[in-house]
Design an enzyme around this catalytic site. Structure first.
Site, PDB file in Angstrom:
ATOM      1  CG  ASP A   1      30.105  67.391  49.103  1.00  9.38           C
ATOM      2  OD1 ASP A   1      30.478  66.975  48.036  1.00  9.38           O
ATOM      3  OD2 ASP A   1      29.291  67.143  49.709  1.00  9.38           O
TER       4      ASP A   1
ATOM      5  N   GLY B   1      30.074  57.536  47.849  1.00  9.57           N
ATOM      6  CA  GLY B   1      31.110  56.321  48.372  1.00  9.57           C
ATOM      7  C   GLY B   1      31.567  56.663  49.502  1.00  9.57           C
ATOM      8  CB  ALA B   2      33.920  59.123  50.867  1.00 10.32           C
ATOM      9  CG  ASN B   3      29.207  61.488  52.018  1.00 11.81           C
ATOM     10  OD1 ASN B   3      29.995  62.152  52.240  1.00 11.81           O
ATOM     11  ND2 ASN B   3      28.077  62.314  51.286  1.00 11.81           N
TER      12      ASN B   3
ATOM     13  CG  LEU C   1       8.985  56.550  50.642  1.00  9.95           C
ATOM     14  CD1 LEU C   1       7.735  56.192  51.325  1.00  9.95           C
ATOM     15  CD2 LEU C   1       8.912  56.932  49.145  1.00  9.95           C
TER      16      LEU C   1
ATOM     17  N   GLY D   1       9.136  58.551  55.421  1.00 10.35           N
ATOM     18  CA  GLY D   1       9.690  57.427  55.969  1.00 10.35           C
ATOM     19  C   GLY D   1      10.354  56.259  54.947  1.00 10.35           C
TER      20      GLY D   1
ATOM     21  CB  ALA E   1      19.523  62.524  54.572  1.00  9.10           C
ATOM     22  N   GLY E   2      20.476  60.256  52.647  1.00  9.47           N
ATOM     23  CA  GLY E   2      20.618  58.963  52.188  1.00  9.47           C
ATOM     24  C   GLY E   2      21.702  58.109  52.316  1.00  9.47           C
TER      25      GLY E   2
ATOM     26  CB  SER F   1      25.555  66.060  58.570  1.00  5.00           C
ATOM     27  OG  SER F   1      25.295  64.987  57.297  1.00  5.00           O
TER      28      SER F   1
HETATM   29  O1  RIB Z   1      24.649  62.316  48.643  1.00  3.50           O
HETATM   30  C1  RIB Z   1      25.381  63.492  48.764  1.00  3.50           C
HETATM   31  C2  RIB Z   1      26.714  63.303  48.026  1.00  3.50           C
HETATM   32  O2  RIB Z   1      26.241  63.578  46.499  1.00  3.50           O
HETATM   33  C3  RIB Z   1      27.472  64.725  48.283  1.00  3.50           C
HETATM   34  O3  RIB Z   1      28.063  64.555  49.351  1.00  3.50           O
HETATM   35  C4  RIB Z   1      28.224  64.991  47.140  1.00  3.50           C
HETATM   36  O4  RIB Z   1      29.602  64.739  47.155  1.00  3.50           O
HETATM   37  C5  RIB Z   1      27.606  64.060  46.139  1.00  3.50           C
HETATM   38  O5  RIB Z   1      28.220  62.916  45.585  1.00  3.50           O
END
Ligand code: RIB
Length: 317
Positions: A17, A45-47, A226, A230, A255-256, A296
């Site tokens: 990013d 995916g990695a997140n 949402l 929530g 966050a998602g 984060s």
């Molecule tokens: O959901 C957030 C991610 O969306 C970021 O890290 C960015 O790489 C995109 O894939």
């Protein structure tokens, strides 16, 4: 025969990013001075892999990076979290995926991605890692790798009897009808639910309508996130609305992803769906108080220590 070695397998993207924080988003044609620039490990995916690992699960990742500094840094970051990266392929012909992200003072973000190596995760390459796919109880996919690959992963995971989670992000429009019966948990946000159904998802009531439509299409459970309103879940046992913890938001990036990874980790740990939803919400809320994608994401201990004084039961309606 199943050779289970992980709780969760993620089939998905890895991005570096490229993040600029600015007072506001630039308008078309405008050049604007930003405040800070950072390169931060990301990719949906990695997140989600990092979230699931930090939140208590053993995780394997299937994906692709380029043979470059970003790819090396992304792989190293996953390995620090003890994520099994044997199915993360390094390709010399293409660069690592990147995401250009602007975050404004309201903590909103705008993201442009270039798939790079993520676009090379073909169904054929995925087939080579069938043993990895079969090594866990839960398989999670998103939509930042080629659509035929996601379809292959969902189909194979269903054949192997896995719990199948699809986070249909980024929003790409309706899914093919034959995907829905493959999915145990479909987890869109408001924008994605709208893209899937055509319903304008601007309230919990509209989210419920969209979720019912997606369940009628064949998904076993639909969880619409949402944001500060929530989450809304429609499943076999009906509909529930879980209010979000109130936090001071700094950056909503990932966050998602934190929610999806946290929910899967909690399910893998044997928590009930309701407890898993609340755990995932707390993790996602903590993530928006911090900058960046993977940096984060909170740890299991941080989520457990998070004081959340809201009512314990969902508002049923
Ligand atoms: O959901 C957030 C991610 O969306 C970021 O890290 C960015 O790489 C995109 O894939």
């Amino acid at each position: 025969m199943n050779n289970q070695q992980a709780d969760i397998v993620i089939v998905g993207s890895l991005n570096m990013d490229l993040v600029i924080r600015a007072k506001r988003m630039p308008r078309p044609g405008e050049t604007l001075a930003g405040d800070t620039f950072t390169t931060v490990p990301g990719g949906k995916g990695a997140n989600q892999a990092v979230a699931a690992a930090r939140l208590g699960a053993s995780v394997a990742m299937i994906g692709c990076v380029g043979d470059d500094a970003y790819g090396e840094r992304l792989r190293a970051g996953l390995m620090v979290e003890s994520i099994d990266c044997r199915a993360v392929t390094t390709l010399s012909s293409v660069s690592t995926g990147v995401a250009s992200i602007v975050v404004d003072e309201q903590s909103q973000n705008a993201i442009l991605i270039v798939a790079g190596a993520n676009g090379e995760l073909t169904p054929g390459l995925l087939e080579q890692f069938d043993n990895v796919l079969d090594s866990a109880r839960i398989v999670i996919c998103q939509l930042e790798v080629p659509v035929p690959t996601v379809h292959h992963a969902l189909t194979r995971a269903r054949q192997l009897g896995k719990t199948v989670i699809l986070n249909p992000a980024p929003a790409v429009g309706p899914l093919p009808a034959d995907w829905y019966p493959l999915i145990d948990y479909l987890v869109p946000n408001e924008t994605e639910a709208q893209a899937l159904t055509g319903i304008v998802v601007d309230s919990p009531q509209a989210a419920e309508q969209a979720a019912h439509m997606l369940r009628e299409a064949g998904a076993r459970n639909v969880i619409v996130t949402l944001g500060e309103r929530g989450v809304l879940k429609v499943g076999e046992e009906g509909c529930g609305h879980w209010p979000a913890p109130v936090v001071k938001a700094l950056d909503s990036t990932a966050a998602g992803d934190t929610f999806v990874g946290g929910f899967a980790a909690a399910l893998a740990a044997g928590q009930s769906e309701g407890d898993a939803l609340r755990f995932a919400q707390a993790a996602a809320a903590l993530s928006v108080t911090r900058a960046g994608a993977q940096p984060s994401i909170p740890t299991y201990v941080e989520v457990k220590e998070f004081a959340w004084n809201e009512k314990d039961s969902p508002a049923q309606h």
